[in-house]
Design a protein around this motif. Structure first.
Motif, PDB file in Angstrom:
ATOM      1  N   ASP A 197      -6.073  -7.494  -5.462  1.00 11.73           N
ATOM      2  CA  ASP A 197      -5.731  -8.644  -4.616  1.00 11.73           C
ATOM      3  C   ASP A 197      -4.530  -8.375  -3.718  1.00 11.73           C
ATOM      4  N   GLY A 198      -3.924  -7.177  -3.847  1.00 14.53           N
ATOM      5  CA  GLY A 198      -2.765  -6.863  -3.019  1.00 14.53           C
ATOM      6  C   GLY A 198      -1.506  -7.560  -3.460  1.00 14.53           C
ATOM      7  N   ARG A 199      -1.465  -8.060  -4.652  1.00 10.43           N
ATOM      8  CA  ARG A 199      -0.284  -8.752  -5.160  1.00 10.43           C
ATOM      9  C   ARG A 199       0.609  -7.727  -5.878  1.00 10.43           C
ATOM     10  N   TYR A 200       1.168  -6.806  -5.113  1.00  7.83           N
ATOM     11  CA  TYR A 200       1.904  -5.678  -5.682  1.00  7.83           C
ATOM     12  C   TYR A 200       3.210  -6.089  -6.362  1.00  7.83           C
ATOM     13  N   GLY A 201       3.765  -7.184  -5.933  1.00  4.42           N
ATOM     14  CA  GLY A 201       5.040  -7.598  -6.505  1.00  4.42           C
ATOM     15  C   GLY A 201       4.943  -7.974  -7.978  1.00  4.42           C
ATOM     16  N   GLU A 202       3.743  -8.294  -8.466  1.00  5.42           N
ATOM     17  CA  GLU A 202       3.564  -8.697  -9.869  1.00  5.42           C
ATOM     18  C   GLU A 202       3.151  -7.533 -10.774  1.00  5.42           C
ATOM     19  N   CYS A 203       3.028  -6.363 -10.165  1.00  5.06           N
ATOM     20  CA  CYS A 203       2.511  -5.225 -10.956  1.00  5.06           C
ATOM     21  C   CYS A 203       3.515  -4.710 -11.993  1.00  5.06           C
ATOM     22  N   ASP A 204       4.810  -4.750 -11.663  1.00  7.95           N
ATOM     23  CA  ASP A 204       5.808  -4.153 -12.550  1.00  7.95           C
ATOM     24  C   ASP A 204       5.783  -4.757 -13.955  1.00  7.95           C
ATOM     25  N   ARG A 205       5.619  -6.093 -14.044  1.00  7.82           N
ATOM     26  CA  ARG A 205       5.648  -6.730 -15.361  1.00  7.82           C
ATOM     27  C   ARG A 205       4.497  -6.258 -16.249  1.00  7.82           C
ATOM     28  N   TYR A 206       3.325  -6.028 -15.626  1.00  6.63           N
ATOM     29  CA  TYR A 206       2.173  -5.567 -16.410  1.00  6.63           C
ATOM     30  C   TYR A 206       2.299  -4.086 -16.771  1.00  6.63           C
ATOM     31  N   ILE A 207       2.926  -3.344 -15.845  1.00  2.32           N
ATOM     32  CA  ILE A 207       3.174  -1.931 -16.170  1.00  2.32           C
ATOM     33  C   ILE A 207       4.139  -1.817 -17.345  1.00  2.32           C
ATOM     34  N   GLU A 208       5.208  -2.651 -17.344  1.00  2.00           N
ATOM     35  CA  GLU A 208       6.161  -2.642 -18.445  1.00  2.00           C
ATOM     36  C   GLU A 208       5.499  -3.058 -19.763  1.00  2.00           C
ATOM     37  N   LEU A 234      -5.135  -6.934 -15.924  1.00  2.00           N
ATOM     38  CA  LEU A 234      -4.401  -7.768 -14.966  1.00  2.00           C
ATOM     39  C   LEU A 234      -3.793  -6.923 -13.859  1.00  2.00           C
ATOM     40  N   LEU A 235      -3.305  -5.707 -14.232  1.00  2.00           N
ATOM     41  CA  LEU A 235      -2.752  -4.809 -13.218  1.00  2.00           C
ATOM     42  C   LEU A 235      -3.825  -4.431 -12.195  1.00  2.00           C
ATOM     43  N   LYS A 236      -5.024  -4.181 -12.675  1.00  2.00           N
ATOM     44  CA  LYS A 236      -6.137  -3.833 -11.778  1.00  2.00           C
ATOM     45  C   LYS A 236      -6.444  -4.987 -10.816  1.00  2.00           C
ATOM     46  N   ARG A 237      -6.430  -6.209 -11.334  1.00  2.00           N
ATOM     47  CA  ARG A 237      -6.703  -7.378 -10.481  1.00  2.00           C
ATOM     48  C   ARG A 237      -5.608  -7.568  -9.426  1.00  2.00           C
ATOM     49  N   ARG A 238      -4.338  -7.387  -9.858  1.00  2.00           N
ATOM     50  CA  ARG A 238      -3.264  -7.585  -8.897  1.00  2.00           C
ATOM     51  C   ARG A 238      -3.331  -6.544  -7.781  1.00  2.00           C
TER      52      ARG A 238
END
Length: 669
Positions: free
Chosen positions: A332-343, A325-329
């Motif tokens: 798609d340039g949806r950087y704001g949603e990356c933190d939750r997947y990183i956590e 999911l992090l790769k997809r975000r």
């Protein structure tokens, strides 16, 4: 006159029959008159002529014959010859008026018992009494001799019929009797046996010991017992059990030995076969027991691997899903949603790291940082965390010994163990209760709980007790098994107690459980006593990672490519110059070169030459080179003590990169 008891019994016990050969009635009456003085009943038969005499001595048995010398139709010497022929053992006494010294001597030589002259007729009583006594003694002796012959004959028949070797020796130790079994069973003739003994049939390897043992018993007059190998008449080896006892007469005189040799070949072979059967059966039982243990071990391994696979699959699902999911975000340039997947990714990775730590703790192969710690201080520092974990329904009671010794342990592992025990206690008290944590000193004289005895300096005991539901015996016996849990699915991994067991025993301590259903549970940890408080235990401050004050070069030796790339990127980001190598073979040329290397960072579990061996090789070229080991697990690296040399340190995998950065900064500062 005095008679022997035998003669008196003969006379008194029955009639004494007297045959009197006398042709003079007057002399006969005078002789009878004197004979009546003898004790007992007398039956006297008088005859005067040859024919009467022959018929009388042929028809009856007489105790004594009395005869005149001068008779009508024959004389006394002829009468003596007839008596010797008919009754050779019957006493014959001459009573004559013409008996001279010459005739008396001739009569005695002819076989007469005695003689009496008629002018000394009063002597007839004594002479007849003495003759009867001597005749009785001769008969008794004859009976004794005959009885002895019969006894010896019976003994020989019995001995020859007995299925054993019967023998006897005299006071000189030489054989004086042997039954026929020696010849029939062993081919040893009686003549040779009596002359040479029977040592020749004993197996050559047993002869000296047998002779020495018999000589010792013979000298000490002791009973003789021995088992010995012999050869039979076919040359086959047989086993004999020889037993002999000394013969002692009524006066206590030693007469020799009487013994026997019993063939015990069959029983001995049966005993040996039985022993072999028992040994074989024992081996079979051991093999079956070992097979059972192996089966149980494989069952445990299966349980272990199944649990690991289950938990790791859950963690990998979190890592892989979060990464995807992090790769997809990012795409798609949806950087704001990356933190939750990183956590989520980091949380799953940390759970995996925690699981590997527990597995290593159970196997006693985790890397421990053993030092002398203040157990009471460690418990107090966890008070708030433990209270929050237990909840308001459970009272936390600390009963800490004020003079508690230091303990040799790993502070972080001890904290983890206490937290695990608190969680288990909380789950055992759903309706609330009390959790008591107590400490005390356990002197060396008391020993440790498993009965192995305490080391010098004793132990520090930490007891965690709850008032919960308790454990059954089955649960208590299996409590330390990995992945064994009584909690519902999803509420426990079953590794908590097994981790505590591995950690405590790895430090040299012991752990046990005391529990009964409905009476709560106590887990008792006994940790070796420490010596002095380490400086690192007095204060622990988390610092930020500072970049190096000057350009430093670090040689990284790591065989895992992904890990090596991450380490290189991170250290370069901190401002270090980095040289990378995949094994010792590629690292040694750098170490041997004049290039500047300020620190060696190496994995311990390298292929071929391991990290510890590489460190020794590097120190030969650069004696003061600082070295930092990174290990998930490696044989011999389960404790810093004894593994690290001067200027060396260790960090356990997996580690946070900032932990590594701070460790490098401490070493290089």
């Amino acid at each position: 006159m005095s008679l022997t008891r035998g003669a008196e019994a003969m006379v008194n016990g029955g009639s004494t029959r007297v045959l009197l050969l006398e042709d003079s009635a007057i002399d006969a009456d005078l002789i009878v008159h004197h004979l009546r003085k003898l004790p007992g009943k007398l039956l006297i038969k008088r005859v005067a002529r040859r024919g009467e005499y022959e018929r009388a001595i042929a028809a009856d048995r007489y105790n004594i014959v009395l005869s005149d010398y001068s008779l009508g139709d024959f004389d006394g010497l002829e009468a003596l010859d007839i008596a010797k022929a008919r009754a050779p053992l019957t006493p014959f006494i001459f009573i004559s008026g013409v008996l001279g010294e010459q005739f008396a001597t001739e009569a005695l030589r002819a076989g007469a018992t005695d003689y009496v002259t008629k002018r000394d007729i009063e002597r007839v009583t004594a002479v007849v009494g003495r003759a009867l006594k001597e005749a009785d003694e001769r008969r008794a002796h004859q009976r004794a001799v005959q009885a002895l012959r019969e006894s010896e004959a019976r003994f020989r028949v019995t001995a020859d019929s007995t299925p054993a070797l019967i023998w006897s020796v005299g006071i000189d130790g030489r054989i004086d009797f042997a039954n026929t079994r020696f010849e029939s069973e062993h081919g040893l003739a009686r003549e040779k046996l009596l002359d040479q003994g029977w040592l020749s049939i004993i197996a050559e390897e047993d002869q000296a010991e047998f002779a020495r043992a018999f000589e010792t018993a013979f000298t000490q007059r002791d009973a003789f017992r021995r088992e010995v190998r012999v050869r039979d008449r076919l040359g086959l080896t047989r086993w004999l059990r020889c037993e002999a006892n000394p013969r002692i007469d009524d006066s206590g005189n030693f007469l020799g030995y009487t013994g026997c040799g019993v063939d015990i070949t069959d029983s001995k072979l049966a005993r040996e076969q039985l022993e072999e059967l028992v040994q074989r059966r024992t081996r079979e039982l051991r093999e079956k027991d070992e097979a059972l243990r192996q089966s149980q071990k494989m069952e445990l391994i299966g349980q272990l691997t199944g649990g690991i696979a289950h938990d790791f699959n859950n963690m990998l699902a979190g890592i892989m899903g979060s990464a995807e999911l992090l790769k997809r975000r990012l795409r798609d340039g949806r950087y704001g949603e990356c933190d939750r997947y990183i956590e989520a990714l980091l949380a799953s990775a940390n759970r995996a790291a925690s699981l590997t730590h527990r597995l290593l703790a159970f196997s006693r192969r985790q890397t421990l940082d053993i030092s002398s710690i203040d157990t009471n201080a460690t418990i107090r520092s966890l008070h708030d965390l433990l209270a929050r974990t237990l909840g308001a329904e459970i009272t936390l009671d600390l009963q800490l010994s004020p003079e508690l010794w230091l303990a040799a342990s790993d502070a972080h592992q001890l904290e983890s163990a206490l937290l695990n025990l608190a969680i288990n206690a909380r789950d055992a008290m759903p309706e609330g209760g009390r959790l008591t944590i107590a400490t005390r000193n356990l002197p060396a004289t008391e020993g440790v709980a498993d009965g192995t005895g305490g080391e010098v300096g004793g132990h520090v005991e930490l007891r965690v007790s709850d008032t919960g539901v308790g454990m059954t015996r089955e649960t208590r016996e299996r409590a330390f098994e990995p992945f064994y849990t009584t909690k519902p699915i999803g509420q426990g991994t079953g590794l908590g107690l097994s981790m505590i067991y591995g950690f405590v025993t790895q430090t040299g301590g012991t752990v046990r459980i005391e529990s009964c259903p409905g009476e709560g549970t106590s887990v008792i940890l006994q940790l070796p006593r420490g010596d002095h408080l380490d400086e690192g235990q007095k204060a622990s401050v988390v610092r930020q990672v500072d970049p190096p004050t000057s350009r430093r070069t670090i040689l990284i030796v790591e065989d895992e490519p992904i890990v090596r790339v991450l380490l290189v990127d991170y250290l370069q980001e901190l401002g270090y110059d980095v040289i990378e190598a995949s094994d010792a073979q590629s690292a040694m040329p750098v170490i041997e070169s004049p290039r500047s290397v300020d620190l060696l960072l190496t994995d311990v579990g390298l292929p071929g030459v391991n990290g510890r061996q590489l460190a020794d090789m590097a120190r030969q070229h650069r004696p003061t080179l600082p070295i930092l080991f990174a290990t998930g697990y490696a044989q011999g690296a389960d404790s810093k003590t004894g593994f690290l040399g001067p200027g060396m340190d260790m960090v356990g995998k997996p580690f946070a990169l900032d932990v590594l950065g701070r460790k490098l900064g401490e070493i290089l500062s």
